[in-house]
Design a protein around this motif. Structure first.
Motif, mmCIF file in Angstrom:
data_model
loop_
_atom_site.group_PDB
_atom_site.id
_atom_site.type_symbol
_atom_site.label_atom_id
_atom_site.label_comp_id
_atom_site.label_asym_id
_atom_site.label_seq_id
_atom_site.Cartn_x
_atom_site.Cartn_y
_atom_site.Cartn_z
ATOM 1 N N VAL A 118 -2.285 -3.608 -3.444
ATOM 2 C CA VAL A 118 -3.593 -4.674 -3.562
ATOM 3 C C VAL A 118 -4.625 -3.812 -4.505
ATOM 4 N N CYS A 119 -5.040 -2.636 -4.021
ATOM 5 C CA CYS A 119 -5.992 -1.954 -4.623
ATOM 6 C C CYS A 119 -5.759 -1.624 -5.967
ATOM 7 N N GLN A 120 -4.572 -1.077 -6.291
ATOM 8 C CA GLN A 120 -4.004 -1.001 -7.790
ATOM 9 C C GLN A 120 -4.115 -2.317 -8.675
ATOM 10 N N MET A 121 -3.709 -3.241 -8.274
ATOM 11 C CA MET A 121 -3.810 -4.302 -8.885
ATOM 12 C C MET A 121 -5.266 -5.044 -9.175
ATOM 13 N N VAL A 122 -6.150 -4.532 -8.127
ATOM 14 C CA VAL A 122 -7.415 -5.042 -8.472
ATOM 15 C C VAL A 122 -7.814 -4.137 -9.558
ATOM 16 N N GLY A 123 -7.623 -3.029 -9.830
ATOM 17 C CA GLY A 123 -8.242 -2.100 -10.534
ATOM 18 C C GLY A 123 -9.151 -0.992 -10.043
ATOM 19 N N ILE A 124 -8.983 -0.760 -8.691
ATOM 20 C CA ILE A 124 -9.451 0.511 -7.858
ATOM 21 C C ILE A 124 -8.773 1.542 -8.015
ATOM 22 N N ARG A 125 -9.519 2.657 -8.457
ATOM 23 C CA ARG A 125 -8.885 3.915 -8.764
ATOM 24 C C ARG A 125 -9.354 4.911 -7.976
ATOM 25 N N ASN A 126 -10.239 4.934 -6.983
ATOM 26 C CA ASN A 126 -11.028 5.654 -6.082
ATOM 27 C C ASN A 126 -11.263 5.087 -4.714
ATOM 28 N N ILE A 127 -10.526 5.146 -3.644
ATOM 29 C CA ILE A 127 -11.021 4.505 -2.423
ATOM 30 C C ILE A 127 -10.345 5.163 -1.251
ATOM 31 N N LEU A 128 -10.784 5.065 -0.232
ATOM 32 C CA LEU A 128 -10.242 5.559 1.117
ATOM 33 C C LEU A 128 -10.012 4.226 2.035
ATOM 34 N N THR A 129 -8.813 4.417 2.623
ATOM 35 C CA THR A 129 -8.315 3.237 3.490
ATOM 36 C C THR A 129 -7.635 3.724 4.454
ATOM 37 N N LYS A 130 -7.809 3.188 5.719
ATOM 38 C CA LYS A 130 -7.148 3.366 7.245
ATOM 39 C C LYS A 130 -6.654 1.815 7.460
ATOM 40 N N ALA A 131 -5.325 1.901 7.831
ATOM 41 C CA ALA A 131 -4.908 0.576 8.286
ATOM 42 C C ALA A 131 -4.670 0.917 9.970
ATOM 43 N N MET A 132 -5.200 -0.158 10.588
ATOM 44 C CA MET A 132 -5.144 0.102 11.898
ATOM 45 C C MET A 132 -4.462 -1.299 12.809
ATOM 46 N N GLY A 133 -3.904 -1.193 13.831
ATOM 47 C CA GLY A 133 -3.483 -2.422 14.566
ATOM 48 C C GLY A 133 -1.989 -2.554 13.874
ATOM 49 N N SER A 134 -1.756 -3.758 13.659
ATOM 50 C CA SER A 134 -0.283 -4.040 13.218
ATOM 51 C C SER A 134 0.028 -3.305 11.951
ATOM 52 N N THR A 135 1.295 -2.822 11.619
ATOM 53 C CA THR A 135 1.885 -2.331 10.493
ATOM 54 C C THR A 135 2.876 -3.414 9.556
ATOM 55 N N ASN A 136 2.872 -4.617 10.141
ATOM 56 C CA ASN A 136 3.488 -5.703 9.580
ATOM 57 C C ASN A 136 2.853 -5.687 7.971
ATOM 58 N N PRO A 137 3.566 -5.617 6.983
ATOM 59 C CA PRO A 137 3.298 -5.484 5.632
ATOM 60 C C PRO A 137 2.495 -6.779 5.122
ATOM 61 N N VAL A 138 3.033 -7.844 5.532
ATOM 62 C CA VAL A 138 2.509 -9.236 5.103
ATOM 63 C C VAL A 138 0.908 -9.309 5.635
ATOM 64 N N ASN A 139 0.695 -9.060 6.958
ATOM 65 C CA ASN A 139 -0.486 -8.937 7.579
ATOM 66 C C ASN A 139 -1.536 -7.873 7.212
ATOM 67 N N LEU A 140 -0.962 -6.690 6.870
ATOM 68 C CA LEU A 140 -1.841 -5.928 6.256
ATOM 69 C C LEU A 140 -2.455 -6.252 4.903
ATOM 70 N N VAL A 141 -1.319 -6.846 4.075
ATOM 71 C CA VAL A 141 -1.979 -7.172 2.705
ATOM 72 C C VAL A 141 -2.796 -8.247 2.625
ATOM 73 N N LYS A 142 -2.657 -9.159 3.807
ATOM 74 C CA LYS A 142 -3.609 -10.382 3.838
ATOM 75 C C LYS A 142 -4.950 -9.796 4.595
ATOM 76 N N ALA A 143 -4.877 -8.589 5.291
ATOM 77 C CA ALA A 143 -6.109 -7.845 5.844
ATOM 78 C C ALA A 143 -6.841 -7.358 4.615
ATOM 79 N N ALA A 144 -6.196 -6.872 3.718
ATOM 80 C CA ALA A 144 -6.989 -5.936 2.787
ATOM 81 C C ALA A 144 -7.647 -6.899 1.619
ATOM 82 N N MET A 145 -6.838 -8.239 1.362
ATOM 83 C CA MET A 145 -7.542 -9.202 0.596
ATOM 84 C C MET A 145 -8.589 -9.689 1.457
ATOM 85 N N ASN A 146 -8.525 -9.908 2.702
ATOM 86 C CA ASN A 146 -9.841 -10.486 3.438
ATOM 87 C C ASN A 146 -10.884 -9.556 3.143
ATOM 88 N N GLY A 147 -10.659 -8.306 3.423
ATOM 89 C CA GLY A 147 -11.924 -7.210 3.253
ATOM 90 C C GLY A 147 -12.413 -7.145 1.747
#
Length: 197
Positions: A118-147
Motif C-alpha cells: 500500500v505504501c509503495q503504491m501511494v508513492g511513500i518512500r520513507n516511513i516507519l510502520t508497525k502492525a499490531m493485533g491481527s496479522t490477516n493480510p486483508v485486515n492489515l491492508v484495510k487498516a493501512a488504508m484507514n490510516g
C-alpha cells in the motif's frame, strides 16, 4: 489506447498494480472438493493515488483480474508531505492496527507484506510502520488504508479551524544542544532591596 473515460476514472497507463495475497478455499461436494480462489490487489500511481480491491473466482487469473478491476474503482487521493506522510497515525480495521510514522530521507519503507504494498503504491518512500493485533493480510491492508485516509495536511487543518497557516506555524526557539548548560537565571530585584529601612 486509453480513452477519455479511462483517464477520467484514473485507469490510464499510469497505474501500477500488485497482488498482495491469494487465498484458496475448498467446498466439499459429493464428488470431492471444489476449490475457489480470492485475490487481494493494490493499485496506485505512486503519486498519491491508491486503491484496494478483492476478487473471487474459481481460478486464480480471473480472481486477480477481478481484484485489480475492483481496486481501480476504489481509487482515493492521499495527502503526502514530500515522500513521506504528514504526521503519525494509527489505522484500524477489525482487530488489525497499523501504526505509521513519518521518516527522514534514506530510511526507506519499513513495513511488511500488505502494508508495504500500500505504501509503495501511494508513492511513500520513507516511513516507519508497525502492525499490531491481527496479522490477516486483508485486515492489515484495510487498516493501512484507514490510516492513510485519515491523514490531514496543513491546508485542510487551517481551513477547518479558520486560521491562516502562518498563525499556526510560529517560530519557536531551537532547543539547546545536550552539552550546553542553560544560562543562569537573572535574579529579579525584590521590593525590599530598593527601599530604606
Amino acid at each position: 489506447m486509453a480513452t477519455q473515460q479511462d483517464n477520467f476514472f484514473g485507469e490510464g497507463g499510469d497505474l501500477q498494480e500488485t497482488v498482495v495475497a491469494i487465498n484458496r478455499s475448498a467446498k466439499v461436494v459429493k464428488g470431492g472438493r471444489r476449490f475457489s480462489f480470492s485475490a487481494l490487489a493494490v493499485v496506485g500511481d505512486r503519486r498519491g493515488r491508491v486503491g484496494i480491491g478483492y476478487g473471487k473466482a474459481n481460478e486464480v487469473p480471473p480472481a486477480v483480474e477481478k481484484g485489480i478491476s475492483d481496486a481501480k474503482k476504489n481509487l482515493v487521493r492521499i495527502p503526502l508531505k514530500g515522500d513521506t506522510i504528514p504526521h503519525e497515525i494509527i489505522g484500524r480495521f477489525g482487530a488489525a492496527r497499523v501504526f505509521m510514522r513519518p521518516a527522514g530521507p534514506g530510511t526507506g519503507v519499513i513495513a511488511g507484506g500488505g502494508v508495504r504494498a500500500v505504501c509503495q503504491m501511494v508513492g511513500i518512500r520513507n516511513i516507519l510502520t508497525k502492525a499490531m493485533g491481527s496479522t490477516n493480510p486483508v485486515n492489515l491492508v484495510k487498516a493501512a488504508m484507514n490510516g492513510l485516509l485519515n491523514l490531514k495536511n496543513a491546508k485542510d487543518v487551517s481551513r477547518l479551524r479558520g486560521v491562516a497557516i502562518e498563525e499556526q506555524v510560529q517560530e519557536q526557539p531551537l532547543p539547546a544542544a545536550p552539552g550546553d548548560a542553560p544560562p543562569p537565571p537573572t535574579p529579579e530585584p525584590s521590593q525590599s532591596e530598593g527601599q530604606p529601612q
